[in-house]
Design a protein around this motif. Sequence first.
Motif, PDB file in Angstrom:
ATOM      1  N   ALA A 222       0.835  -1.204   0.000  1.00  0.00           N
ATOM      2  CA  ALA A 222       0.000   0.000   0.000  1.00  0.00           C
ATOM      3  C   ALA A 222       0.867   1.250   0.000  1.00  0.00           C
ATOM      4  CB  ALA A 222      -0.917  -0.010   1.214  1.00  0.00           C
ATOM      5  N   THR A 223       1.916   1.220   0.806  1.00  0.00           N
ATOM      6  CA  THR A 223       2.819   2.365   0.864  1.00  0.00           C
ATOM      7  C   THR A 223       3.576   2.511  -0.446  1.00  0.00           C
ATOM      8  OG1 THR A 223       3.102   1.960   3.211  1.00  0.00           O
ATOM      9  CG2 THR A 223       4.699   3.414   2.164  1.00  0.00           C
ATOM     10  N   ALA A 224       4.036   1.389  -0.990  1.00  0.00           N
ATOM     11  CA  ALA A 224       4.829   1.431  -2.220  1.00  0.00           C
ATOM     12  C   ALA A 224       4.045   2.068  -3.354  1.00  0.00           C
ATOM     13  CB  ALA A 224       5.261   0.023  -2.608  1.00  0.00           C
ATOM     14  N   ASN A 225       2.734   1.836  -3.360  1.00  0.00           N
ATOM     15  CA  ASN A 225       1.924   2.371  -4.445  1.00  0.00           C
ATOM     16  C   ASN A 225       1.806   3.888  -4.400  1.00  0.00           C
ATOM     17  OD1 ASN A 225       1.466  -0.138  -5.521  1.00  0.00           O
ATOM     18  ND2 ASN A 225      -0.478  -0.439  -4.450  1.00  0.00           N
ATOM     19  N   THR A 226       2.151   4.486  -3.272  1.00  0.00           N
ATOM     20  CA  THR A 226       2.056   5.941  -3.163  1.00  0.00           C
ATOM     21  C   THR A 226       3.400   6.616  -3.447  1.00  0.00           C
ATOM     22  OG1 THR A 226       2.644   6.013  -0.810  1.00  0.00           O
ATOM     23  CG2 THR A 226       0.315   5.651  -1.368  1.00  0.00           C
ATOM     24  N   VAL A 227       4.416   5.821  -3.639  1.00  0.00           N
ATOM     25  CA  VAL A 227       5.750   6.386  -3.849  1.00  0.00           C
ATOM     26  C   VAL A 227       6.085   6.397  -5.341  1.00  0.00           C
ATOM     27  CG1 VAL A 227       8.208   6.109  -3.369  1.00  0.00           C
ATOM     28  CG2 VAL A 227       6.521   5.549  -1.607  1.00  0.00           C
ATOM     29  N   ALA A 228       6.375   7.570  -5.866  1.00  0.00           N
ATOM     30  CA  ALA A 228       6.780   7.671  -7.274  1.00  0.00           C
ATOM     31  C   ALA A 228       8.293   7.511  -7.325  1.00  0.00           C
ATOM     32  CB  ALA A 228       6.365   9.024  -7.831  1.00  0.00           C
ATOM     33  N   HIS A 229       8.748   6.428  -7.865  1.00  0.00           N
ATOM     34  CA  HIS A 229      10.193   6.201  -7.957  1.00  0.00           C
ATOM     35  C   HIS A 229      10.480   5.488  -9.263  1.00  0.00           C
ATOM     36  CE1 HIS A 229       8.735   2.340  -6.607  1.00  0.00           C
ATOM     37  NE2 HIS A 229       9.874   1.820  -7.007  1.00  0.00           N
ATOM     38  N   HIS A 230      11.720   5.545  -9.664  1.00  0.00           N
ATOM     39  CA  HIS A 230      12.127   4.890 -10.906  1.00  0.00           C
ATOM     40  C   HIS A 230      12.718   3.539 -10.549  1.00  0.00           C
ATOM     41  CE1 HIS A 230      12.360   9.272 -11.457  1.00  0.00           C
ATOM     42  NE2 HIS A 230      11.764   8.998 -12.594  1.00  0.00           N
ATOM     43  N   GLY A 231      11.878   2.555 -10.403  1.00  0.00           N
ATOM     44  CA  GLY A 231      12.368   1.241 -10.041  1.00  0.00           C
ATOM     45  C   GLY A 231      11.678   0.164 -10.832  1.00  0.00           C
ATOM     46  N   PHE A 232      12.114  -1.068 -10.622  1.00  0.00           N
ATOM     47  CA  PHE A 232      11.573  -2.201 -11.363  1.00  0.00           C
ATOM     48  C   PHE A 232      11.307  -3.334 -10.399  1.00  0.00           C
ATOM     49  CE2 PHE A 232      14.936   0.004 -13.622  1.00  0.00           C
ATOM     50  CZ  PHE A 232      14.251   0.507 -14.719  1.00  0.00           C
ATOM     51  N   SER A 233      10.207  -4.010 -10.603  1.00  0.00           N
ATOM     52  CA  SER A 233       9.963  -5.214  -9.819  1.00  0.00           C
ATOM     53  C   SER A 233      10.777  -6.348 -10.449  1.00  0.00           C
ATOM     54  CB  SER A 233       8.479  -5.579  -9.841  1.00  0.00           C
ATOM     55  OG  SER A 233       8.099  -6.018 -11.148  1.00  0.00           O
ATOM     56  N   GLU A 234      10.918  -7.423  -9.722  1.00  0.00           N
ATOM     57  CA  GLU A 234      11.656  -8.573 -10.248  1.00  0.00           C
ATOM     58  C   GLU A 234      10.975  -9.105 -11.508  1.00  0.00           C
ATOM     59  OE1 GLU A 234      12.937 -12.982  -8.611  1.00  0.00           O
ATOM     60  OE2 GLU A 234      12.869 -11.310  -7.199  1.00  0.00           O
ATOM     61  N   GLN A 235       9.641  -9.114 -11.505  1.00  0.00           N
ATOM     62  CA  GLN A 235       8.908  -9.603 -12.677  1.00  0.00           C
ATOM     63  C   GLN A 235       9.147  -8.710 -13.891  1.00  0.00           C
ATOM     64  OE1 GLN A 235       7.408 -12.488 -12.960  1.00  0.00           O
ATOM     65  NE2 GLN A 235       6.966 -12.080 -15.121  1.00  0.00           N
ATOM     66  N   GLU A 236       9.171  -7.399 -13.669  1.00  0.00           N
ATOM     67  CA  GLU A 236       9.445  -6.471 -14.771  1.00  0.00           C
ATOM     68  C   GLU A 236      10.830  -6.723 -15.365  1.00  0.00           C
ATOM     69  OE1 GLU A 236       7.416  -2.195 -14.101  1.00  0.00           O
ATOM     70  OE2 GLU A 236       8.595  -2.906 -12.403  1.00  0.00           O
ATOM     71  N   LEU A 237      11.804  -6.888 -14.499  1.00  0.00           N
ATOM     72  CA  LEU A 237      13.163  -7.147 -14.984  1.00  0.00           C
ATOM     73  C   LEU A 237      13.212  -8.441 -15.783  1.00  0.00           C
ATOM     74  CD1 LEU A 237      15.358  -6.179 -11.900  1.00  0.00           C
ATOM     75  CD2 LEU A 237      15.243  -4.987 -14.096  1.00  0.00           C
ATOM     76  N   LYS A 238      12.537  -9.458 -15.276  1.00  0.00           N
ATOM     77  CA  LYS A 238      12.510 -10.742 -15.966  1.00  0.00           C
ATOM     78  C   LYS A 238      11.927 -10.584 -17.370  1.00  0.00           C
ATOM     79  CE  LYS A 238      11.221 -15.561 -15.075  1.00  0.00           C
ATOM     80  NZ  LYS A 238      10.572 -16.469 -14.096  1.00  0.00           N
ATOM     81  N   GLU A 239      10.849  -9.800 -17.489  1.00  0.00           N
ATOM     82  CA  GLU A 239      10.218  -9.576 -18.798  1.00  0.00           C
ATOM     83  C   GLU A 239      11.109  -8.744 -19.718  1.00  0.00           C
ATOM     84  OE1 GLU A 239       6.527  -7.799 -17.713  1.00  0.00           O
ATOM     85  OE2 GLU A 239       5.675  -9.682 -16.935  1.00  0.00           O
ATOM     86  N   ILE A 240      11.781  -7.749 -19.158  1.00  0.00           N
ATOM     87  CA  ILE A 240      12.693  -6.910 -19.950  1.00  0.00           C
ATOM     88  C   ILE A 240      13.828  -7.761 -20.506  1.00  0.00           C
ATOM     89  CG2 ILE A 240      14.415  -5.070 -19.795  1.00  0.00           C
ATOM     90  CD1 ILE A 240      12.485  -3.765 -17.680  1.00  0.00           C
ATOM     91  N   PHE A 241      14.390  -8.611 -19.661  1.00  0.00           N
ATOM     92  CA  PHE A 241      15.498  -9.466 -20.090  1.00  0.00           C
ATOM     93  C   PHE A 241      15.029 -10.443 -21.172  1.00  0.00           C
ATOM     94  CE2 PHE A 241      19.151  -9.352 -16.827  1.00  0.00           C
ATOM     95  CZ  PHE A 241      18.925  -8.011 -16.542  1.00  0.00           C
TER      96      PHE A 241
END
Length: 276
Positions: A222-241
């Motif tokens: 819930a907290t993470a969803n309120t934070v605007a940051h330039h990051g990637f989840s593990e799943q996102e990285l897996k898809e990018i790779f």
Amino acid sequence: MAGHSNHPDKHHGAHGMHHGGHQDDAAFLETNRNHWNKFAASYSSEPWQKDMLNKVNAFIYANIKWIGVDFVDPSTTFEVTDPGQAKKVRVLDYACGPGTITHALSSRATEYVGIDLSENMVQAYNLRFNSATTDANSGDEFLNAHAEVGNLLTTEEPPETFSGAKYHDFDLVVVGLGFHHFSDVRLATKRLVERLRPGGVFLILDFVTHAMEAEEHPELKATANTVAHHGFSEQELKEIFAGAGLRGFAIVRMGDEVYIRGKSKRQPFMARGSKI
């Protein structure tokens, strides 16, 4: 590494590792270049920077086999061998900064090519690994390492300068603490993977984000969803790779934290994949 700022918050200042580039925005690129040019002279002068560099080096050492490259055994560096039979391990250190990753891998590779947007970072890199200028007591042994100013992440084809064999067929392409500075990480990954030989490894070293923490600790979501940051989840990285033609995705976290400017806590991680 590509030393940009130190993670999600773009203006932390830096870490001595490095940065990458907002490839389509000329003004952003120029701002980025100017920032890192100014920063090049003091990339490891602060205690927090030295602490981070030491921890990152130890993290890389501890996971050297996990990286998946058949590195040279450093203990055999000075053994006389038949040059025709000697193992070659070539590394592209992209957004190389002053050479943090190159220094950490050291004599495990036989050739390093560094590329960075910042002229001063490139100069710092080349001074660091040039046998004529390296201080024997500095701990930076002479390596076959040379950096050049450049940007491979443009939407157009990269400059002709980087089209030759010297800039292809690497055993390892690595981005140290710079991945989160690339405006189009999917394009960036594809561009860099193109530089690998088949079976070569693409490796990023960056910081665990709120998205990754939320995957392990749902109560943080819930907290993470309120934070605007330039990051990637593990799943996102897996898809990018995977989208860049990499297989065998794996990720490892340091399990310890570093402090940016002595205040902001970050946990480094490494993610890798092999070119199909």
